[in-house]
Each structure stands twice: as C-alpha cells, then as structure tokens.
Design a protein around this motif. Sequence first.
Motif, PDB file in Angstrom:
ATOM      1  N   TYR A 112      42.177  45.085  42.488  1.00  0.00           N
ATOM      2  CA  TYR A 112      41.109  44.404  41.736  1.00  0.00           C
ATOM      3  C   TYR A 112      40.927  45.045  40.362  1.00  0.00           C
ATOM      4  O   TYR A 112      41.442  46.134  40.103  1.00  0.00           O
ATOM      5  N   PHE A 113      40.214  44.336  39.504  1.00  0.00           N
ATOM      6  CA  PHE A 113      39.741  44.950  38.260  1.00  0.00           C
ATOM      7  C   PHE A 113      38.333  44.419  38.023  1.00  0.00           C
ATOM      8  O   PHE A 113      37.910  43.444  38.655  1.00  0.00           O
ATOM      9  N   GLU A 114      37.592  45.091  37.136  1.00  0.00           N
ATOM     10  CA  GLU A 114      36.234  44.638  36.857  1.00  0.00           C
ATOM     11  C   GLU A 114      36.088  44.300  35.390  1.00  0.00           C
ATOM     12  O   GLU A 114      36.658  44.974  34.529  1.00  0.00           O
ATOM     13  N   GLU A 115      35.397  43.220  35.110  1.00  0.00           N
ATOM     14  CA  GLU A 115      35.132  42.852  33.717  1.00  0.00           C
ATOM     15  C   GLU A 115      33.710  42.301  33.646  1.00  0.00           C
ATOM     16  O   GLU A 115      33.328  41.464  34.471  1.00  0.00           O
ATOM     17  N   ASN A 116      32.944  42.748  32.669  1.00  0.00           N
ATOM     18  CA  ASN A 116      31.542  42.355  32.516  1.00  0.00           C
ATOM     19  C   ASN A 116      30.785  42.436  33.846  1.00  0.00           C
ATOM     20  O   ASN A 116      30.048  41.524  34.226  1.00  0.00           O
ATOM     21  N   GLY A 117      31.025  43.518  34.560  1.00  0.00           N
ATOM     22  CA  GLY A 117      30.287  43.764  35.805  1.00  0.00           C
ATOM     23  C   GLY A 117      30.731  42.909  36.984  1.00  0.00           C
ATOM     24  O   GLY A 117      30.120  42.966  38.056  1.00  0.00           O
ATOM     25  N   LYS A 118      31.785  42.110  36.822  1.00  0.00           N
ATOM     26  CA  LYS A 118      32.232  41.257  37.927  1.00  0.00           C
ATOM     27  C   LYS A 118      33.583  41.751  38.433  1.00  0.00           C
ATOM     28  O   LYS A 118      34.446  42.123  37.651  1.00  0.00           O
ATOM     29  N   ARG A 119      33.730  41.739  39.766  1.00  0.00           N
ATOM     30  CA  ARG A 119      35.004  42.171  40.353  1.00  0.00           C
ATOM     31  C   ARG A 119      35.939  40.978  40.549  1.00  0.00           C
ATOM     32  O   ARG A 119      35.555  39.958  41.113  1.00  0.00           O
ATOM     33  N   TYR A 120      37.163  41.128  40.071  1.00  0.00           N
ATOM     34  CA  TYR A 120      38.199  40.108  40.282  1.00  0.00           C
ATOM     35  C   TYR A 120      39.254  40.725  41.202  1.00  0.00           C
ATOM     36  O   TYR A 120      39.882  41.716  40.845  1.00  0.00           O
ATOM     37  N   HIS A 121      39.429  40.151  42.390  1.00  0.00           N
ATOM     38  CA  HIS A 121      40.378  40.720  43.358  1.00  0.00           C
ATOM     39  C   HIS A 121      41.549  39.765  43.584  1.00  0.00           C
ATOM     40  O   HIS A 121      41.553  38.639  43.096  1.00  0.00           O
ATOM     41  N   HIS A 122      42.526  40.240  44.370  1.00  0.00           N
ATOM     42  CA  HIS A 122      43.837  39.571  44.446  1.00  0.00           C
ATOM     43  C   HIS A 122      43.936  38.450  45.490  1.00  0.00           C
ATOM     44  O   HIS A 122      45.002  37.858  45.636  1.00  0.00           O
ATOM     45  N   ILE A 123      42.867  38.173  46.234  1.00  0.00           N
ATOM     46  CA  ILE A 123      42.962  37.112  47.259  1.00  0.00           C
ATOM     47  C   ILE A 123      42.376  35.835  46.641  1.00  0.00           C
ATOM     48  O   ILE A 123      41.181  35.763  46.356  1.00  0.00           O
ATOM     49  N   LEU A 124      43.254  34.870  46.415  1.00  0.00           N
ATOM     50  CA  LEU A 124      42.900  33.736  45.561  1.00  0.00           C
ATOM     51  C   LEU A 124      42.518  32.499  46.371  1.00  0.00           C
ATOM     52  O   LEU A 124      43.083  32.248  47.448  1.00  0.00           O
ATOM     53  N   ASP A 125      41.584  31.742  45.818  1.00  0.00           N
ATOM     54  CA  ASP A 125      41.233  30.458  46.423  1.00  0.00           C
ATOM     55  C   ASP A 125      42.181  29.406  45.839  1.00  0.00           C
ATOM     56  O   ASP A 125      42.120  29.116  44.637  1.00  0.00           O
TER      57      ASP A 125
END
Length: 332
Positions: free
Chosen positions: A238-251
């Motif tokens: 994952y990485f975080e940007e503007n306080g939001k976590r973006y992870h690798h399991i995609l919809d």
Amino acid sequence: MKRIASVIAIISAVILAFLVISDAITPKQSFSFFAMNTYVSGEVEGGESDNLPQDIEDIIGNLDLKILSRKAEGSFVYDLNKNRSASPDAKMTEYFETLREVCKKSDGAFDFTLGGVSDLWNFSGTPSIPDSAMLADVLSHSGYEKVTLSDGRITLTDKSAVVDFGASGKGIALDSVRDYLETQNAKRAVVSVGGSVLLYGKDDFTVGIKNPFGGNDFAATLTVNECCVSTSGTYEQYFEENGKRYHHILDPKTGYPAESGVVSATVISESGLLSDALSTACFVLGMEKGFDLADEFGATVIFVTDDGKIHCKDGADITIDLNGESFTLVKH
Ligand code: AMP
Ligand code: MG
C-alpha cells in the motif's frame, strides 16, 4: 521361564528404544528463501528425499518462473499474455477452470485479468494513483469472460487483457508442495508463502491472523487441522496519499482499491488455490457476500473489519482465540 521373560523384556526395550530413536531421527529441517515476489519459510519433518528444503525451493521457483509469473520471460503466463493464446497442460487447465469458477461465483469481484490495471498502480514498484482516463481504458480491456478455454486452448479474446495469477499463485505453490510431500511420505510440515500457509500432517496446528492495523503481533490465533490458510489484507502492499490508504486488492468494477470495510480476510480450505483466491475474492466482496462465497466452496472465512472486530460464521469448525483485548469476536 525367567530367562525367556528377560529376553522378551530386552527385546521390548530395544523395540521401544528404536521407536523413540526413529522418532528422534526425523529431525526438523527449516528453510527460508525468496520466491514469487515474497518470503517463503517453513519447516518439514520426515520424508525420503535427502534435501526436502532444496526440493521445495526448486518446486516453488519453477512454478513461479516457468509457469505462473507474468513478468518472467518464457513462463506459460508470460507467453499467453504475449501470444494471446496457449495450450495448457492438465494442471494449468485445472487452475484456469477453478479460477473461472471463483470469478463467476464472486460475480467478477475476483478477476484474473487485472494485470494491466495492477501495472498502472505499480504496487510492487513505486506506486501512485493512476490517471483516471487511462485507468478506465485499461479496465475496459479486462474481464474474466475475455478468457476462453476450448479445444485444449486458452485464448484471450480482448487485444490487451492481461492474465495475472497474483491472487492465487501462492496458494497453487502450497498445493504443489503438499503433493510433493505426500510422494515423499513426509510426516509434518508448515510452509508459508507470503500470506498463505500450508499446514501438512495429521496434527493440530496453531496459526496466527496478523494484526492488520500494524505491528508484528496477531489479532487472533486459529487452531486447525491439516489445511491451507490464506490472508489478504490492506497492510500487504500500500501507499498513503492525503491521509488515505491505497492498497493492492482492487475492485474490478472501479479499478480502485476495494473498499468493503474489511481490512483482512482469512480463508481456510483444503485447497491452497482456493484459500488464496477466495481470500482475495472475499476481501473485495465484503462480509455478507464473502460468507456466502466461502460456503459455496466449502471453505471458512474470517474477516477483520475497520472497527477492530473479528467476524466468523457461527458453528465454523475452528477454534479462534483473541490475542488480548484490542479485538472483539462477532459470530454470525
Ligand atoms: P492477494 O494478496 O492474494 O489478495 O492477491 C493480491 C494480488 O492479486 C494483487 O497484487 C494483484 O496482483 C491481484 N489482484 C488485485 N485485485 C484482484 C482481484 N479483484 N481479483 C483477482 N486478482 C486481484
Ligand atoms: Mg489471494
């Protein structure tokens, strides 16, 4: 008479000593190495091969580089993506058929053609939020129904769908290792490939569900018999940007990280492939649909949600022990 009795006693003592010694001379062999883009580690007891750890490393390495990796030039999946068609052997046909079932029964929440979308996010490199138009375009070329299997050939009917075994390869590795350990009459083994673990042998095993909120501790431990256990979680890549976590399991409906209120999904199944694929599918589907999907495949799923609760079905055939008071267990 006395003499016969003492001879029998000596023979019994020798047999007993032999049993104890023969048990002691099946020492544990531990191993760890890097494969499938993750750490593999474990231990194995018994078995006929002189070097089971090396055999296991070769099995997983070959499976990765010669068959499943879409990045390793010359692998089956690499060539399939390049040539848009390939002839699978019996094992590969079985993987595709089972994974298509998971795609279908999850209503596309599990999708083995998201390779192009994953590349845009680049979680295994330097990840960033992709351009939304580009994301929409690449997403429009993916979709499991664009992979057909007929007359002994797998064909990609869209010019740029990218087949990816990222969500199931580690589980397939566990199945391959288990098949091999059986041929070797190994007694007991625990083999972990990233977030998937093989528990092999007639025994009880304790396995931890990682605390998905961070740290090295466990949210809970499970007591299980011989099986495979896989966890998909937001903490893996994952990485975080503007306080939001973006992870690798995609919809697959949006191309963005799945947001179902779930922070980890752990699936227990006899099959490594199913435990791995279903953990990803259940993560995307969320709790209610995820419970139903696991049921359809005779598997058990345990969710950890973003409010710190651990959820399982009432009557699930496993023992769950909470680790401390940070988590609460909810039975459905
Ligand atoms: P896992 O850690 O087993 O849940 O697998 C995650 C990996 O599977 C990602 O790194 C992608 O390569 C791939 N993936 C991401 N989202 C999906 C999805 N919805 N269906 C199938 N594969 C996915
Ligand atoms: Mg998975």
